[in-house]
Structure formats: C-alpha cells, structure tokens
Scaffold this motif. Structure first.
Motif, PDB file in Angstrom:
ATOM      1  N   VAL A  44      49.502  38.330  43.757  1.00  0.00           N
ATOM      2  CA  VAL A  44      49.783  37.787  45.083  1.00  0.00           C
ATOM      3  C   VAL A  44      48.483  37.685  45.861  1.00  0.00           C
ATOM      4  O   VAL A  44      47.565  38.497  45.677  1.00  0.00           O
ATOM      5  CB  VAL A  44      50.805  38.679  45.829  1.00  0.00           C
ATOM      6  N   GLY A  45      48.395  36.658  46.702  1.00  0.00           N
ATOM      7  CA  GLY A  45      47.252  36.487  47.573  1.00  0.00           C
ATOM      8  C   GLY A  45      47.570  36.926  48.983  1.00  0.00           C
ATOM      9  O   GLY A  45      48.691  37.334  49.291  1.00  0.00           O
ATOM     10  N   ARG A  67      56.062  41.291  44.346  1.00  0.00           N
ATOM     11  CA  ARG A  67      54.923  40.679  45.012  1.00  0.00           C
ATOM     12  C   ARG A  67      55.225  40.285  46.452  1.00  0.00           C
ATOM     13  O   ARG A  67      54.382  39.666  47.108  1.00  0.00           O
ATOM     14  CB  ARG A  67      54.511  39.418  44.240  1.00  0.00           C
ATOM     15  N   TYR A  68      56.379  40.642  46.958  1.00  0.00           N
ATOM     16  CA  TYR A  68      56.759  40.209  48.294  1.00  0.00           C
ATOM     17  C   TYR A  68      56.373  41.267  49.324  1.00  0.00           C
ATOM     18  O   TYR A  68      56.381  42.468  49.046  1.00  0.00           O
ATOM     19  CB  TYR A  68      58.258  39.914  48.354  1.00  0.00           C
ATOM     20  N   PHE A  69      56.053  40.782  50.550  1.00  0.00           N
ATOM     21  CA  PHE A  69      55.593  41.651  51.611  1.00  0.00           C
ATOM     22  C   PHE A  69      56.786  42.300  52.318  1.00  0.00           C
ATOM     23  O   PHE A  69      57.742  41.617  52.687  1.00  0.00           O
ATOM     24  CB  PHE A  69      54.765  40.868  52.633  1.00  0.00           C
ATOM     25  N   TYR A  79      54.032  32.012  51.198  1.00  0.00           N
ATOM     26  CA  TYR A  79      55.019  31.145  51.847  1.00  0.00           C
ATOM     27  C   TYR A  79      56.399  31.561  51.382  1.00  0.00           C
ATOM     28  O   TYR A  79      56.735  31.473  50.203  1.00  0.00           O
ATOM     29  CB  TYR A  79      54.760  29.679  51.504  1.00  0.00           C
ATOM     30  N   GLN A  80      57.192  32.047  52.317  1.00  0.00           N
ATOM     31  CA  GLN A  80      58.517  32.560  51.997  1.00  0.00           C
ATOM     32  C   GLN A  80      59.509  32.091  53.055  1.00  0.00           C
ATOM     33  O   GLN A  80      59.250  32.209  54.254  1.00  0.00           O
ATOM     34  CB  GLN A  80      58.486  34.091  51.943  1.00  0.00           C
ATOM     35  N   PHE A  81      60.631  31.514  52.586  1.00  0.00           N
ATOM     36  CA  PHE A  81      61.687  30.995  53.462  1.00  0.00           C
ATOM     37  C   PHE A  81      61.147  29.955  54.440  1.00  0.00           C
ATOM     38  O   PHE A  81      61.605  29.832  55.577  1.00  0.00           O
ATOM     39  CB  PHE A  81      62.354  32.132  54.248  1.00  0.00           C
ATOM     40  N   GLY A  85      50.792  36.091  56.561  1.00  0.00           N
ATOM     41  CA  GLY A  85      49.434  36.544  56.315  1.00  0.00           C
ATOM     42  C   GLY A  85      48.390  35.542  56.743  1.00  0.00           C
ATOM     43  O   GLY A  85      48.611  34.327  56.732  1.00  0.00           O
ATOM     44  N   CYS A  86      47.209  36.072  57.129  1.00  0.00           N
ATOM     45  CA  CYS A  86      46.060  35.244  57.513  1.00  0.00           C
ATOM     46  C   CYS A  86      46.442  34.245  58.598  1.00  0.00           C
ATOM     47  O   CYS A  86      46.185  33.036  58.478  1.00  0.00           O
ATOM     48  CB  CYS A  86      45.467  34.539  56.299  1.00  0.00           C
ATOM     49  N   ARG A  87      47.037  34.725  59.656  1.00  0.00           N
ATOM     50  CA  ARG A  87      47.500  33.817  60.706  1.00  0.00           C
ATOM     51  C   ARG A  87      46.347  33.221  61.515  1.00  0.00           C
ATOM     52  O   ARG A  87      46.474  32.122  62.042  1.00  0.00           O
ATOM     53  CB  ARG A  87      48.455  34.568  61.641  1.00  0.00           C
TER      54      ARG A  87
END
Length: 610
Positions: A152-153, A204-206, A157-159, A164-166
C-alpha cells in the motif's frame, strides 16, 4: 507553558574516555535477544555477545550493515537487519549444531545495485510477517518465506474518496519506520506531510488517518501496548498520548529539549512512558499523564542523551546521566541551543517510574568501568546505548534481596520467573463499550447458530427424508399446501351456498368429503411433511361427518361468533322418508346477523339420538 523548537547539539560519550578511538570498532544499535544475548553489527561482521561481554559467535556478511539501525528479532533462530539497502535474514538456530547463515530476504542479489532505499522495517513474530517501508514505493508486507501478502502507498482511493496526502500529493511518501502494536494488531506509520496512519496487520486498508502537521512533520511513534500510542515531537519538546482506536489526542505534555530527531521513549509493564532530556532529567508519565522527573546529578551540568532500556522484568528502566564540565542553554530566535563540553562522568541508574524508587546506581569511571574491561567488548567503542543494553542484560550488577518486597532482578533468560509483590498486574481491557457490543453480537450470533443446528438436526432426522431426497420432499410439501388452499376455497364456497339457499344431501356429502380430504392434507403437513420434529404422540380425532344408523350429523361453527348449528339428515337408503319426515334442526345461540355468515363444517362428537 509552551516550549519553543529546540536546536540540538549532540555530545557522544565514549565508554573508554580515551582521546582517540580510531583503533576500536564501532557497533550498531543493539538488540537484546530473548536468549539473553546482545546482537550487534559492525561493518561486514555480525556479532552475538553474551551478557558478560564475551563473543558467543560471529559471521561475515557480504554487505555492509547500517550502524544506525538495530537488528530485529524475527522469531526462533532468526534475526533481520539492514545492509546496503537490503534486508538480510540470519538463521543461527543452535550454535554447535550448524553454522549460522545469512541470505538476502528483500532486495537485489550479489553484484546487483540496490536502487530502492529502505527507510525501515518491522517483524511480527506472531504472524511471521515482515513489513518493509521503501522510499517512494510504499509499505510492503511479506511472509517469512518471502511471498508478498499486500502493499500500500500513502494514498488510497476507497469508496470514491482519496485517503492520505491531502496537502501534497506529488512529493508525499511514507517517511518512518513501521511500528507494530501486537496487542491491537495494528501498524503505525507516518508520511512526509505529518500524517499518521493506522493499518491492520492483516490488510492494506487504513483504519484511521490523523494529521499532526500542526505540531511538526517529524515525530517518532512508540506503541504503549495498553490502549495508548505515544508521539514524540523533538522540535517542540512535546509528548502526545493518542487513543489507538481513533487516533484522537488524549493528553499532551511538555518536556525538556531532546538530543536527536529520532528520540523515542520506552513504556514499562506498569504503562509508564519514560524519556530522557538534555536538561538532565528523566521524564516519566503515567497512562493518565501524571509526570515524575528523576535526576541523580545536578541537572544544571548534566544531560540525558539516549533513551532508557527496560530491565528483564519490564517494570524497571535503566537510564544514563552524563555530567559535563559545563553546559549552557540559551535561546536564539525560536530555537533553544544547548551547548556542553567535555564529559566528566556518567551515572547509570535503575529505577521503577511507577513508585519513583531507585534500586541501583553506579558511576563511570568507577567500579562499573571494570565490569567489561577484561571481556571482548573492550575492543569496541561503547557509547551509552551499548552500555545500557549490556547492563540491562548483565548478571553482574547487584541484586536486590527478597526482603525489599519489590520486583526481583534476574538474568534476562530467567524473566519468566519474576515475582512481583508490590504491584498487581493490570491488563488493558480495551474499549469497554466496544467489547460489550461485540460480546452481545457474538451471543446473538451464537443463539442463531444453535437454532440453525437444532433445526437442521431435527429436519434431517425426519423419517420421510430417509426414503427420498430433499428436492422431492419440498416439492411434495409445496403441492400439498397448494391443494389445501384450493380445498379451503371450495369449502368456503359450499358453506356460503348452504347458508344462502336450501341444498340437497349431495352438497353436504360433497362438503364432508372435501373436509375429510383437507384434514388428511393438514395431518401430512403437520407430521410427515412438516419442517419441524415428527410428531410421535396420539393423533387428533378425525374431523369427519358422523354416521349413526340411518342419519348423518353435520356441525357448522361460525368462525367469528363461535356459535354452533347441528343438522341431522336421513341417509341415502331412506331418501323417500326424508321428504315426509322433513328435517329437524336445533339452533344454539344464533343471532340474526350470524345466519347470513359462512360456516365451517365441524364434527359433533356426541351421539345422534332420533
């Protein structure tokens, strides 16, 4: 009171206190092994030291190890370390049975350049998984045998949303060593923009992302293994305690200036977090943020440069305090500058932060200087960190008597036999509300499963299923239900017809036959073709017309009013007499409105007496 950002001046203490150390080898950060040994690396050689300073075994490496990164324990007989931007795994097992061997776990093979820069890695011994942070590439999870589980980076992109990295998508990457919290099965890692990520060890999900760039973009992460996560912000001399479930700040405290940007505290078994400062104090915080400060020397001319080490019990910590010939602290703009010259002595102390009790203290030079003077360790440069590691594992330090009623010191290999009389162990129970909800859900799920199992056992034990398949059973049951519905409609029509006009005996006979057929179907649906348990008790009496001699009795019951009407008719053999004798009827409790309503055939169980 808010601390200003701190500019750090590092002063290293060399254990030999000699003016030149060029003849000695430098050692990497140490690893205290579960077997009581200390593992370090020096350039192309890997060392395993006994806790008394003698070399247990060595092995040559084909790559130059990173002195700034400590080896990592990887389970029984395995140690991982970083060398030339590769991760090597050393398998040593039982020395004497076979020689230790090293192989490349992650990275290019011999003779190939290592293009990727490894920022850091961690090993989960419970899951046999290695988590590696590669600069500008992301976080990788590998099984111990080398297969990739997931990667994971910093941006996911989820849903339909970006996580991240806003603030900066272009130059954002993971910038810290992945930190594991075995109690919560979580990974914590930060990016270059000051965002902290929480991931599960298995996916791998936050779980959550928190932005701490308002404090600083650089901070160190320390798991508390007690429901807390600690962030240390060296630039602002600040410590934050976070909730592991949400990442929210529970409390924050100011401390003295820190010696380096990667200063990290330790958390003991009582849940107290301890970290040293250049102001000469050891700061210890309880899980609720209560502060205790410790200093055995004059704090004006001393400093604590390295983090403390836990002793084998996990309740006490070892710390070092350096006495300087002079120390000056002053502010330049927004920075505090700490300057110190010529270390005079070092004081090593063992204490329990929860009680504030100091159980052992020794100066260097002094009696402590002879502890390792005759061992192999005397050939190496020893700074405070190396000395603290050997003191924490050494069996030569003074031991406490049992009469003190405190935690007994022990060899590292004897930690499993430690007895504590002053403290009661406190285990973190997690979020109580979440646990209660989980237990309720688990109980409900268990009840549903029990019901399903009971239903399946009852269903498959049916006698009918032993002779036919499930498909034919369900088809037969469906056809019986459809037939019953059709008979119900026919009975209703005949009842309405009998109530509205005069009918002959054929209609009543037909009605009785239909009622008998419907009752037969109902018995089958409630016994042989039921979805429940087969009935083994006495069967109900048949609901059929009663034939007594030359007459038949029919009973009707109003479905709503519960009123009964009984009709006695002659049999077919005396149809001629029926016209002369007529029909006799007896009405019980019927009102005018009930006469027009439909009636249902019902058997009169009493005898017919003409």
């Amino acid at each position: 009171m808010t601390h200003l950002p701190v500019f750090l001046v590092l002063v290293l203490l060399v254990a030999t206190f000699s003016s030149s150390v060029s003849a000695y080898q430098w050692l990497s950060k140490p690893l205290l092994g579960d077997d009581g040994r200390i593992y370090v690396c020096s350039y192309n050689t890997f060392f395993a030291f006994e806790n008394n300073g003698t070399i247990a075994w060595t092995m040559h490496l084909d790559y130059k190890c990173n002195l700034g990164t400590a080896p990592v324990h990887g389970g029984h007989g395995k140690i991982y370390l970083v060398a030339d931007n590769r991760i090597l795994v050393i398998k040593y097992g039982s020395i004497g049975t076979f020689e230790p061997e090293a192989e490349v776990f992650f990275g290019p093979g011999p003779g190939q350049p290592a293009e990727a820069e490894i920022i850091g890695f961690s090993v989960s011994t419970l899951g046999s998984t290695v988590y590696i942070n590669v600069k500008n590439r992301g976080l990788f999870a590998y099984q111990s045998h080398g297969s990739l589980l997931w990667s994971v980076g910093p941006v996911l992109y989820q849903f339909g949303y970006r996580q991240g990295c806003r603030k900066n998508l272009t130059d954002c990457y993971f910038a810290s060593v992945p930190v594991l919290d075995q109690c919560e099965a979580s990974i914590y890692i930060s990016n270059t923009e000051g965002e902290l990520y929480c991931l599960s060890l298995r996916s791998r999900y936050f779980r959550w992302i928190q932005d701490f760039s308002s404090f600083d973009k650089n901070f160190t992460i320390t798991p508390g293994n007690n429901g807390h996560l600690y962030l240390t912000v060296p630039a602002k001399a600040l410590v934050l305690a976070l909730d592991v479930f949400s990442g929210n700040v529970l409390w924050q405290r100011n401390i003295g200036p820190l010696s380096k940007v990667d200063s990290a505290p330790v958390v003991d078994s009582n849940g107290w977090m301890s970290i040293g400062s250049l102001d000469g104090f050891l700061y210890s915080f309880s899980p609720t943020g209560v502060l205790k400060k410790f200093s055995r020397m004059n704090a004006e001319n001393s400093m604590v440069q390295v983090g403390p080490f836990l002793d084998c019990s996990g309740f006490a910590v070892y710390s070092s305090q350096i006495e300087m010939e002079g120390k000056v602290s002053h502010t330049i703009g927004e920075y505090t500058v700490v300057s110190a010259i010529r270390p005079k002595a070092a004081l090593f102390t063992m204490l329990v932060p929860a009680t504030g009790s100091i159980y052992w203290s020794e100066r260097y030079p002094g009696q402590l200087s002879t502890l390792f003077s005759e061992s192999d360790l005397s050939q190496f440069v020893m700074n405070e960190e190396i000395l603290l590691a050997f003191l924490a594992a050494s069996s030569k330090k003074p031991r406490l008597s049992a009469s003190t009623q405190v935690i007994q010191l022990c060899k590292l290999r004897e930690c499993g036999n430690i007895l504590t009389t002053e403290y009661s162990l406190k285990f973190f129970a997690g979020n109580e509300r979440a646990i209660v909800l989980f237990l309720l859900f688990e109980s409900a799920l268990l009840l549903v499963l029990i019901g399903l199992v009971r239903f399946c056992c009852t269903f498959w034990a049916k006698e009918k299923l032993k002779d036919q398949g499930l498909g034919s059973f369900l088809d037969k049951r469906c056809s019986l239900r459809l037939k019953k519905k059709a008979l119900d409609r026919t009975i209703t029509e005949l009842e309405q017809k009998a109530a509205e006009e005069t009918v002959d005996n054929e209609v009543f006979e037909k009605l009785g036959d239909i009622v008998r057929e419907r009752e037969c179907i109902e018995r089958k649906l409630s016994t042989t073709y039921s979805l429940g348990r087969d009935r083994t008790g006495p069967q109900p009496k048949p609901m059929l017309p009663v034939h007594m001699g030359k007459t038949r009795s029919y009973s009707f019951q109003d479905a709503k009013q519960k009123n009964v009407a009984m009709f006695h008719t002659l049999s077919d053999t005396s149809s001629s007499e029926s016209s002369t004798e007529g029909e006799t009827s007896m009405l019980e409790g019927m009102d005018s409105s009930a006469k027009a309503k439909a009636k249902t055939p019902m058997v009169d169980t009493s005898s017919s007496d003409e």
